[in-house]
Design a protein around this motif. Structure first.
Motif, PDB file in Angstrom:
ATOM      1  N   PRO A 309      10.143   2.534  -4.998  1.00 28.75           N
ATOM      2  CA  PRO A 309       9.377   2.276  -6.226  1.00 28.75           C
ATOM      3  C   PRO A 309       7.930   1.885  -5.972  1.00 28.75           C
ATOM      4  O   PRO A 309       7.052   2.169  -6.800  1.00 28.75           O
ATOM      5  CB  PRO A 309      10.153   1.127  -6.888  1.00 28.75           C
ATOM      6  N   VAL A 310       7.655   1.259  -4.832  1.00 28.80           N
ATOM      7  CA  VAL A 310       6.290   0.817  -4.547  1.00 28.80           C
ATOM      8  C   VAL A 310       5.349   2.007  -4.377  1.00 28.80           C
ATOM      9  O   VAL A 310       4.148   1.895  -4.631  1.00 28.80           O
ATOM     10  CB  VAL A 310       6.279  -0.081  -3.288  1.00 28.80           C
ATOM     11  N   VAL A 311       5.899   3.156  -3.981  1.00 28.31           N
ATOM     12  CA  VAL A 311       5.033   4.316  -3.749  1.00 28.31           C
ATOM     13  C   VAL A 311       4.396   4.801  -5.042  1.00 28.31           C
ATOM     14  O   VAL A 311       3.346   5.466  -5.006  1.00 28.31           O
ATOM     15  CB  VAL A 311       5.835   5.441  -3.066  1.00 28.31           C
ATOM     16  N   THR A 312       4.968   4.480  -6.195  1.00 24.31           N
ATOM     17  CA  THR A 312       4.325   4.861  -7.457  1.00 24.31           C
ATOM     18  C   THR A 312       2.966   4.182  -7.593  1.00 24.31           C
ATOM     19  O   THR A 312       1.995   4.797  -8.045  1.00 24.31           O
ATOM     20  CB  THR A 312       5.216   4.482  -8.651  1.00 24.31           C
ATOM     21  N   LEU A 313       2.882   2.922  -7.194  1.00 26.74           N
ATOM     22  CA  LEU A 313       1.608   2.206  -7.244  1.00 26.74           C
ATOM     23  C   LEU A 313       0.603   2.809  -6.262  1.00 26.74           C
ATOM     24  O   LEU A 313      -0.574   3.004  -6.584  1.00 26.74           O
ATOM     25  CB  LEU A 313       1.850   0.728  -6.934  1.00 26.74           C
ATOM     26  N   LEU A 314       1.074   3.133  -5.061  1.00 22.23           N
ATOM     27  CA  LEU A 314       0.188   3.698  -4.046  1.00 22.23           C
ATOM     28  C   LEU A 314      -0.292   5.086  -4.437  1.00 22.23           C
ATOM     29  O   LEU A 314      -1.470   5.422  -4.259  1.00 22.23           O
ATOM     30  CB  LEU A 314       0.915   3.741  -2.697  1.00 22.23           C
ATOM     31  N   ALA A 367      11.848   2.324   6.699  1.00 18.82           N
ATOM     32  CA  ALA A 367      11.697   2.447   5.244  1.00 18.82           C
ATOM     33  C   ALA A 367      10.264   2.249   4.793  1.00 18.82           C
ATOM     34  O   ALA A 367       9.816   2.899   3.836  1.00 18.82           O
ATOM     35  CB  ALA A 367      12.614   1.438   4.546  1.00 18.82           C
ATOM     36  N   TRP A 368       9.527   1.377   5.457  1.00 18.12           N
ATOM     37  CA  TRP A 368       8.209   0.980   4.952  1.00 18.12           C
ATOM     38  C   TRP A 368       7.040   1.665   5.657  1.00 18.12           C
ATOM     39  O   TRP A 368       5.905   1.584   5.160  1.00 18.12           O
ATOM     40  CB  TRP A 368       8.045  -0.534   5.061  1.00 18.12           C
ATOM     41  N   LEU A 369       7.272   2.342   6.768  1.00 18.19           N
ATOM     42  CA  LEU A 369       6.166   3.010   7.458  1.00 18.19           C
ATOM     43  C   LEU A 369       5.484   4.079   6.599  1.00 18.19           C
ATOM     44  O   LEU A 369       4.248   4.173   6.593  1.00 18.19           O
ATOM     45  CB  LEU A 369       6.658   3.611   8.778  1.00 18.19           C
ATOM     46  N   PRO A 370       6.236   4.939   5.860  1.00 23.05           N
ATOM     47  CA  PRO A 370       5.546   5.908   4.994  1.00 23.05           C
ATOM     48  C   PRO A 370       4.659   5.237   3.944  1.00 23.05           C
ATOM     49  O   PRO A 370       3.546   5.698   3.675  1.00 23.05           O
ATOM     50  CB  PRO A 370       6.708   6.674   4.340  1.00 23.05           C
ATOM     51  N   ASN A 371       5.141   4.138   3.356  1.00 21.92           N
ATOM     52  CA  ASN A 371       4.315   3.401   2.399  1.00 21.92           C
ATOM     53  C   ASN A 371       3.085   2.804   3.074  1.00 21.92           C
ATOM     54  O   ASN A 371       1.994   2.776   2.490  1.00 21.92           O
ATOM     55  CB  ASN A 371       5.133   2.286   1.737  1.00 21.92           C
ATOM     56  N   ALA A 372       3.279   2.317   4.309  1.00 29.01           N
ATOM     57  CA  ALA A 372       2.147   1.751   5.031  1.00 29.01           C
ATOM     58  C   ALA A 372       1.085   2.805   5.299  1.00 29.01           C
ATOM     59  O   ALA A 372      -0.123   2.527   5.199  1.00 29.01           O
ATOM     60  CB  ALA A 372       2.626   1.126   6.345  1.00 29.01           C
ATOM     61  N   ALA A 373       1.514   4.033   5.626  1.00 27.21           N
ATOM     62  CA  ALA A 373       0.560   5.113   5.867  1.00 27.21           C
ATOM     63  C   ALA A 373      -0.235   5.435   4.598  1.00 27.21           C
ATOM     64  O   ALA A 373      -1.457   5.622   4.646  1.00 27.21           O
ATOM     65  CB  ALA A 373       1.296   6.351   6.370  1.00 27.21           C
ATOM     66  N   ILE A 374       0.464   5.490   3.441  1.00 27.51           N
ATOM     67  CA  ILE A 374      -0.229   5.740   2.173  1.00 27.51           C
ATOM     68  C   ILE A 374      -1.163   4.583   1.825  1.00 27.51           C
ATOM     69  O   ILE A 374      -2.286   4.790   1.336  1.00 27.51           O
ATOM     70  CB  ILE A 374       0.782   5.964   1.043  1.00 27.51           C
TER      71      ILE A 374
END
Length: 387
Positions: A309-314, A367-374
């Motif tokens: 869900p956090v990726v929507t913000l990113l 789980a969080w590395l893709p979000n970290a990259a964005i």
């Protein structure tokens, strides 16, 4: 003055909109511009997902396994919330990109900056909108999607009860451990048909004075009495030193043994369709059984339920920044840009998930590395934005 600029000036003169009474006129205008492309994105991406992910599979089920058409249609409708959840981040990316590109192409961003409105101020209503969609996605993944997926699985089982499909599990193993991780019982069933277990053997080590082996042709769980009903079996009892042995036969025997083996054997939802609470229960089961591979997958899934869900913000931030650097962007161009970004994100996510399942990355990192990259990409773009 372009038609869009005229509409913006008319909107800014209004003092109050019924839809967003507590927001400023500028915020309401930006949210209105976001809504149409967002709904367009949800519809398009959801339709593509349903068609590619479920429609062709169900058509194959109808032709190959004679799945009734009415059940197939109901299952298809139950799949919609799942693909709507998948579509939300992509729709946010598309909506922010098209909205900011339109404002930039019509020189409305230039006019706003001339009035002292910075990009960060313009980003505020977009972030509020993204947070709302993030909450909606979390709700879908934790409440609606697990329920609809479970209902669709029940509908798939209806032909099985009529003998049209085979959902029987074989060779069910279960070990029950005590508080100090000592083995209390070994449980084995040859088959499980969804209602009862057949050809059971239980090694019971809970008696301090003797061990006993219980074998039976069949066992069913009585939920009212919270106990097992065994049929046509024997109980072999042997003392610890082997000095006393006894055998007792029975036709019907009620035993107070935990129902955990039934939970382990019963058809369950796929792990990717479980809520966080269900996944934690599944994780506890696998820890009790001692399956390290399934433990890693469950831990990774739990982390992904928080991360996705956090990726929507990113995506909202990335789409807004890209939109300001473009002029008039058509829906097809914006759609193409979104597809490229999303494919890159999910490819990286697939790579980290694979490494996490293999134990080469921790579940949190996977789980969080893709979000970290964005997030790093969005931060780098933000610092270069003209305030």
């Amino acid at each position: 003055m372009t038609p869009h600029s005229f509409r913006m000036s008319q909107t800014l003169q209004q003092s109050r909109w019924p839809w967003f009474p507590r927001l400023s006129v500028l915020d309401r205008y930006v949210l209105q511009e976001l809504l149409k492309p967002f709904l367009f994105g949800v519809g398009v991406f959801s339709a593509v997902g349903v068609s590619a992910g479920s429609l062709f599979t169900l058509l194959q089920q109808v032709t190959s396994t004679q799945l009734p058409l009415d059940i197939a249609l109901k299952i298809l409708l139950l799949q919609v919330p799942r693909f709507v959840s998948f579509a939300l981040p992509m729709a946010i990316l598309l909506a922010t990109l098209l909205c900011l590109a339109r404002l930039s192409g019509d020189r409305e961003l230039t006019a706003l900056r001339a009035c002292g409105v910075s990009f960060y101020r313009l980003l505020a209503p977009i972030l509020v909108f993204c947070l709302s969609v993030m909450g909606l996605m979390f709700f879908l993944n934790q409440d609606l999607v697990p329920f609809t997926q479970y209902q669709s699985k029940l509908m798939m089982q209806q032909p099985a009860l009529e003998g049209k499909l085979n959902l029987q599990d074989k060779n069910v193993f279960y070990q029950e451990y005590g508080p100090d991780r000592e083995v209390r019982r070994f449980f084995y069933a040859q088959t499980f048909d969804g209602q009862s277990m057949q050809a059971l053997t239980i090694l019971d080590l809970t008696q301090p004075s003797a061990n006993q082996v219980i074998s039976a042709e069949r066992a069913t769980w009585d939920p009212k009495e919270s106990r097992w009903q065994f049929q046509n079996g024997r109980i072999y009892r042997v003392t610890a030193d082997g000095s006393d042995q006894s055998v007792a036969s029975f036709k019907d025997q009620q035993l107070y043994i935990p129902r955990d083996p039934l939970d382990l054997a019963a058809p369950q939802q796929a792990l990717e369709d479980m809520s966080i609470a269900d996944a934690r229960s599944y994780l506890a089961q696998q820890r009790q059984v001692g399956n390290a591979n399934k433990q890693r997958k469950a831990e990774l899934h739990i982390q992904q339920q928080f991360a996705l869900p956090v990726v929507t913000l990113l995506f909202g931030v990335v789409g807004s920044i890209l939109g300001t650097s473009m002029r008039q962007v058509s829906n097809s161009t914006g759609f193409g840009v979104c597809i490229l970004i999303v494919l890159g994100y999910y490819f990286f996510g697939f790579l980290t998930s694979s490494l996490g399942n293999l134990g080469l990355l921790s579940p949190i990192a996977a789980a969080w590395l893709p979000n970290a990259a964005i997030a790093i990409t969005a931060t780098g773009l933000l610092v270069r934005v003209d305030r």
